[in-house]
Design an enzyme around this catalytic site. Structure first.
Site, PDB file in Angstrom:
ATOM      1  N   HIS A 380       0.759  -1.239   0.000  1.00  0.00           N
ATOM      2  CA  HIS A 380       0.000   0.000   0.000  1.00  0.00           C
ATOM      3  C   HIS A 380       0.795   1.298   0.000  1.00  0.00           C
ATOM      4  CE1 HIS A 380      -3.731   1.904  -0.027  1.00  0.00           C
ATOM      5  NE2 HIS A 380      -4.384   1.041   0.713  1.00  0.00           N
ATOM      6  N   TYR A 494     -14.195   5.099   9.959  1.00  0.00           N
ATOM      7  CA  TYR A 494     -13.343   5.628   8.886  1.00  0.00           C
ATOM      8  C   TYR A 494     -13.884   5.176   7.541  1.00  0.00           C
ATOM      9  CZ  TYR A 494      -8.969   6.278   6.174  1.00  0.00           C
ATOM     10  OH  TYR A 494      -8.023   6.650   5.260  1.00  0.00           O
ATOM     11  N   SER A 496     -12.608   6.012   3.585  1.00  0.00           N
ATOM     12  CA  SER A 496     -11.595   6.721   2.816  1.00  0.00           C
ATOM     13  C   SER A 496     -12.183   7.332   1.557  1.00  0.00           C
ATOM     14  CB  SER A 496     -10.469   5.761   2.434  1.00  0.00           C
ATOM     15  OG  SER A 496      -9.458   6.444   1.739  1.00  0.00           O
ATOM     16  N   THR A 507      -5.543  10.530   0.130  1.00  0.00           N
ATOM     17  CA  THR A 507      -6.905  10.275   0.585  1.00  0.00           C
ATOM     18  C   THR A 507      -7.278  11.264   1.677  1.00  0.00           C
ATOM     19  OG1 THR A 507      -6.214   8.725   2.305  1.00  0.00           O
ATOM     20  CG2 THR A 507      -6.714   7.803   0.122  1.00  0.00           C
TER      21      THR A 507
END
Length: 666
Positions: A380, A494, A496, A507
């Site tokens: 990532h 959360y 994104s 993001t």
């Protein structure tokens, strides 16, 4: 940190929700157009060069400090009791007028000195690369491909060959500048046309974004694409390193823990004939070399400093050239020798697998079971969902609509024993012990992970749009109601949202838990009979409207999470003690993400997922289709995934019952 989430919903705008502890705007969503081509080496030849808009993309704005503090306090309200909120509000006001103002001015000055990038890009790379947790489970998400519509093409050898060729076509199309730029069209009838493309290609790159903007078209940042191929994350003490070697022409293939390489590009840069790739894969699939006693792939699942030390020992023990081949490969193909049993099995295999047949540090790996079920697992740190989702969409479309081979085609008559090299690693006792410990750590970690899925089949986008209610807002609302039903709490959540509409945007966080969702959740769970269906319906619409507002702000770079993160980084880098604001328990609580969520919707994707970002959290991958809503949820032992999914399903039942004007049963 946010586990990026994964991906972008294709019916939204520029939002990629990936993936994030960071895993893919208003949530914008680019359309896919690379479908026809004259040259089999490329997916297409776009009239507009791939990076035509990059130079003129607007810069990510730094929000006003007072706006970020107001949004922060709004997000804290549903999470805190009255006394806690008063303390947090006092600290926030003091921060805003004092040290926060100084830090904000420093951030603005820093941003002005670095106009070539965004204010969040550097800190975000540092966040990922300095993290010492293993990348598997903590950062790498997966997205599985839908099966090929033609069943016979799902044969492992056939599908692997076709996906390799399509991936190489994608790579060559990018490198040649032929890939259609990522653009969100608010008015496709005017901007997504041949006439507009013929016009915009002659507009200088420094002005091209403005030309698109005048037609209500919004180009997206594509700077991450160059990290897709030939790239890897190298473990280093305290901070890892991203490396790319675009001269390499070979593919890395893993099977039974053994490593193989063969060229997929010839000396002239052309894709090796599909029949030859097929022959090489067949050779690998028929190789009877046993699984290594010490599978080296486990090392990439280790704590990063531990892995850095062991990698140096690998280099010192004569493995320099072998590791270079692994690191520089165009990408990694993992061939598993078993079929996929069901969706839960698919999630475990593609998210983490057994560890012996993976190399988690590569920018991305295509994992394929022996029944052709396949997925992308990606590291990532190098990027978010924009690039990886585009890759997945294009590879799926090309490999299913323009396959390089058919199941009836025979492999080429070539000597694959000379073309394919099985990599051999030189291991001493220290390295063997390191691999054994890495396997033990990996096994202990994945053993505690539970994954399960659910489909709600009583409604989806079709009904929700009829009521003019956001489908994404309803999905998020069901998580809020479901968690309250299960645990009696509203917790930090959360979602994104991509800021790819800006140069080097990454993001921003949407905070779905609000005073509106809390009010509706408590009404549905604790006292549904107290309210009429009309009153509950009005509450649902308020939730939808507020969620839409949060989404739009996040897409425009006007959330609060990235701004406060950048201010905290500046405070920490100055060597001074952190301001009281950042030491507040409420600040820690809102950043302890219990519900980490990401939406997935694409014709290429069957399922996607990621692990929770905290030990007591849920990782929620979801999609809202025309007539159903689905969730794929993960958790460690402290949470009950099955019960959560039951609560979410009941919450969706209640929400749709309210929208139909019927009373909710307690």
């Amino acid at each position: 940190m946010a586990k990026l989430l994964l991906v972008t919903s294709l019916n939204k705008s520029p939002s990629l929700l990936l993936l994030s502890r960071t895993p893919s705007a208003p949530k914008l969503c680019p359309r896919r157009r690379c479908s026809s081509r004259a040259d089999p080496e490329y997916l297409c030849r776009s009239i507009v060069p791939t990076m035509h808009y990059q130079k003129s993309l607007p810069r990510l704005p730094v929000p006003k400090l007072e706006d970020s503090m107001r949004r922060y306090l709004n997000a804290q309200k549903p999470l805190l009791d009255e006394e806690q909120y008063k303390k947090t509000e006092l600290l926030s006001r003091s921060f805003e007028k004092g040290i926060g103002k100084e830090l904000h001015e420093e951030l603005l000055a820093q941003d002005q000195r670095n106009k070539h990038t965004s204010y969040i890009s550097g800190p975000w790379f540092d966040m990922y690369l300095c993290a010492r947790e293993p990348v598997v489970l903590n950062f790498n998400p997966y997205m599985s491909f839908n099966p090929d519509p033609k069943p016979e093409y799902n044969d492992q050898l056939t599908r692997a060959t076709n996906m390799i060729v399509s991936a190489m076509r994608f790579m060559k199309t990018i490198c040649a500048g032929y890939l259609e730029p990522e653009v969100f069209h608010l008015n496709p009838a005017k901007s997504d046309t041949l006439a507009f493309k013929r016009f915009i290609r002659w507009v200088p790159s420094s002005l091209s974004w403005y030309g698109a903007y005048m037609m209500n078209a919004y180009p997206l940042d594509m700077s991450q694409y160059f990290r897709l191929f030939n790239s890897t994350r190298l473990p280093k003490p305290n901070r890892d390193e991203l490396v790319t070697d675009d001269k390499a022409k070979h593919l890395l293939v893993l099977r039974n823990g053994n490593f193989y390489i063969f060229d997929v590009l010839d000396r002239d840069g052309n894709i090796v004939k599909a029949a030859e790739i097929q022959a090489h894969l067949k050779y690998i699939l028929s190789d009877n070399t046993p699984t290594p006693e010490f599978p080296i792939g486990y090392l990439t699942s280790e704590e990063r400093n531990t892995w850095a030390v062991l990698r140096q020992k690998l280099l010192d023990n004569g493995n320099s050239e072998v590791l270079k081949k692994v690191d520089s490969a165009v990408f990694c193909l993992c061939l598993d020798d078993f079929p996929i049993k069901d969706n839960n099995h698919l999630s475990h295999v593609m998210l983490h697998g057994s560890g012996l047949n993976r190399w988690y540090d590569k920018s991305f790996s295509i994992i394929m079971a022996n029944d052709g079920t396949s997925a992308i697992n990606f590291e990532h740190s190098w990027g978010d969902g924009v690039a990886i989702l585009r890759l997945q969409n294009e590879v799926y479309k090309d490999s299913t609509e323009n396959p390089a081979i058919s199941p009836k085609d025979m492999p080429a008559s070539v000597d694959s024993s000379k073309a394919v090299t099985r990599l051999q690693f030189q291991l001493n006792n220290v390295l063997k012990e390191g691999i054994t410990k890495a396997k033990d750590h990996f096994d202990a970690s994945v053993k505690t992970l539970t994954i399960d899925s659910m489909e709600f089949k009583l409604g989806g986008k079709g009904i929700l749009k009829k009521y003019k209610i956001s489908p994404d807002a309803i999905a998020q609302l069901s998580f809020q109601v479901g968690f309250l039903r299960q645990y009696g709490q509203t917790v930090a959540t959360y979602e994104s949202c991509s800021t790819a509409a800006f140069k080097h945007g990454r993001t921003e966080t949407i905070r779905p838990a609000s005073v509106y969702t809390k009010k509706l959740s408590e009404a549905l769970v604790r006292e549904p009979s107290k309210y009429s269906p009309d009153e509950l319906c009005m509450m649902i619409k308020e939730c939808s409207m507020y969620h839409g507002k949060l989404t739009k702000e996040a897409a425009m770079g006007q959330g609060f999470d990235r701004h406060l993160f950048a201010l905290r980084c500046i405070a920490a880098s100055a060597g001074r003690s952190l301001p009281d604001f950042f030491e507040d328990q409420s600040y820690a609580r809102i950043n302890h993400i219990i519900l980490s969520t990401s939406t997935l919707s694409s014709p290429a994707i069957k399922l996607g997922g990621f692990a929770p970002v905290v030990h007591d959290g849920y990782g929620v991958g979801y999609q809202v289709q025309d007539d159903w809503i689905g969730c794929n949820v993960s958790a460690y032992e402290v949470r009950d995934v099955g019960q959560f999914l039951e609560c979410v399903h009941k919450s969706l039942e209640d929400i749709f019952t309210v929208l139909e004007g019927k009373p909710v049963k307690g």
